[in-house]
Design an enzyme around this catalytic site. Structure first.
Site, mmCIF file in Angstrom:
data_model
loop_
_atom_site.group_PDB
_atom_site.id
_atom_site.type_symbol
_atom_site.label_atom_id
_atom_site.label_comp_id
_atom_site.label_asym_id
_atom_site.label_seq_id
_atom_site.Cartn_x
_atom_site.Cartn_y
_atom_site.Cartn_z
ATOM 1 N N ASP A 56 -9.659 -6.125 -4.480
ATOM 2 C CA ASP A 56 -9.258 -4.911 -3.771
ATOM 3 C C ASP A 56 -10.286 -3.812 -4.028
ATOM 4 O OD1 ASP A 56 -8.030 -2.489 -2.939
ATOM 5 O OD2 ASP A 56 -6.036 -3.309 -3.307
ATOM 6 N N HIS A 66 -7.762 -4.929 -0.064
ATOM 7 C CA HIS A 66 -6.683 -3.971 0.163
ATOM 8 C C HIS A 66 -6.164 -4.210 1.574
ATOM 9 C CE1 HIS A 66 -4.338 -0.493 -0.890
ATOM 10 N NE2 HIS A 66 -4.504 -0.048 0.352
ATOM 11 N N SER A 76 0.837 -1.194 0.000
ATOM 12 C CA SER A 76 0.000 0.000 0.000
ATOM 13 C C SER A 76 0.880 1.254 0.000
ATOM 14 C CB SER A 76 -0.967 -0.049 1.179
ATOM 15 O OG SER A 76 -1.958 0.948 1.077
#
Length: 296
Positions: free
Chosen positions: A244, A272, A109
């Site tokens: 995601d 995610h 991320s």
């Protein structure tokens, strides 16, 4: 989380702050640096995940970014640094640990964004690159119409203001807050609530000011590097969840197109998030493969 008796934490003076780091495996083995996402202390890189990477012949390093864990924290809402500081911290950490050769970099991320900047601005420090649940541009930016927007459900949640912040001094309230957030960003793989509670509880126990981690969302600065991704000349692995909701799979596809030596591996059902244990066999084997290690 497993105990850490065999992996003592180190507090290192870097760029005017203290960063807390922990290593696994043979210090003489090639270094593999794990960079976490926004708000995430190193507790989110599970002990077993790190140990399995180390068993593949890697010197694994995880650390608390500033404003998380035992690293230096600043008052919530007033970070006296910009996003470039997180890049400088990653480089400084390698220096502080005496790692002169290029390291294998793994970022998830926001950490994947830092990893991209590291590969572009400090190419001599990067031996391979693994980008997990990240993007060349970010979610929902109208200036990047080629990248798919976040899911309608998630966009609606953000528009409504999301969940109210907890009482950060209340351990159980904080655990509930992060557990709910994990469900929001998860894919189709069921969330292991008991495991998640252990991770968040450990992060809370190690953090003098867990609220300070929210500072990551206020950081500014740092020039975009998307136009320079073609300069990355090291083996690159893109691991991206097929479910995601924040950065849909097209973000991973874009990274794989724009980085010359990139290979995209779908993580089926992942949202995610950090790769859940159900996907560790795939993720660990792929990370060791791109970094030249052997799967134990």
């Amino acid at each position: 989380m497993n105990g850490n008796q065999d992996h003592p934490e180190q507090l290192l003076e870097i760029n005017g702050v203290e960063l807390c780091a922990q290593t696994f495996g043979d210090p003489a083995a090639p270094a593999l640096l794990l960079i976490g996402g926004a708000e995430a202390s190193m507790d989110w890189w599970d002990d077993e995940f790190c140990e399995r990477l180390a068993a593949g012949g890697r010197h694994v390093i995880r650390y608390d970014t500033r404003d998380t864990g035992r690293s230096t924290t600043f008052p919530p809402g007033a970070p006296p640094y910009g996003s470039d500081a997180l890049l400088d911290d990653a480089v400084g950490l390698l220096d502080a640990l005496g790692i002169e050769q290029a390291a294998h970099i793994v970022g998830v991320s926001m950490g994947g964004g830092i990893a991209q900047h590291l590969a572009v601005h400090h190419p001599g420090r990067v031996a391979s690159l693994t980008l997990i649940a990240t993007s060349p541009g970010g979610p929902g930016n109208p200036d990047r119409p080629d990248l798919p927007p976040m899911s309608a459900e998630l966009a609606k949640r953000f528009a409504e203001g999301g969940e109210e912040a907890p009482d950060w001094s209340d351990r159980e309230a904080v655990i509930a807050y992060y557990t709910d957030g994990e469900r929001t960003f998860a894919g189709t793989i069921p969330v292991d609530e008991a495991r998640l509670r252990r991770v968040v509880g450990r992060a809370w126990d190690r953090s003098p000011s867990l609220a300070s981690a929210q500072n990551h969302w206020q950081l500014t600065g740092g020039e975009p590097v998307r136009a320079r991704l073609g300069e990355i000349a090291v083996p690159t692995l893109v691991l991206h969840g097929t479910a995601d909701p924040l950065l849909p799979y097209g973000h991973g596809e874009a990274l794989a197109r724009e980085i010359p030596q990139a290979r995209l591996v779908p993580l089926k059902g992942m949202g995610h998030q950090m790769p859940p244990p159900e996907l560790w066999d795939v993720a660990i084997a792929e990370i060791l493969s791109v970094s030249g290690g052997e799967c134990p």
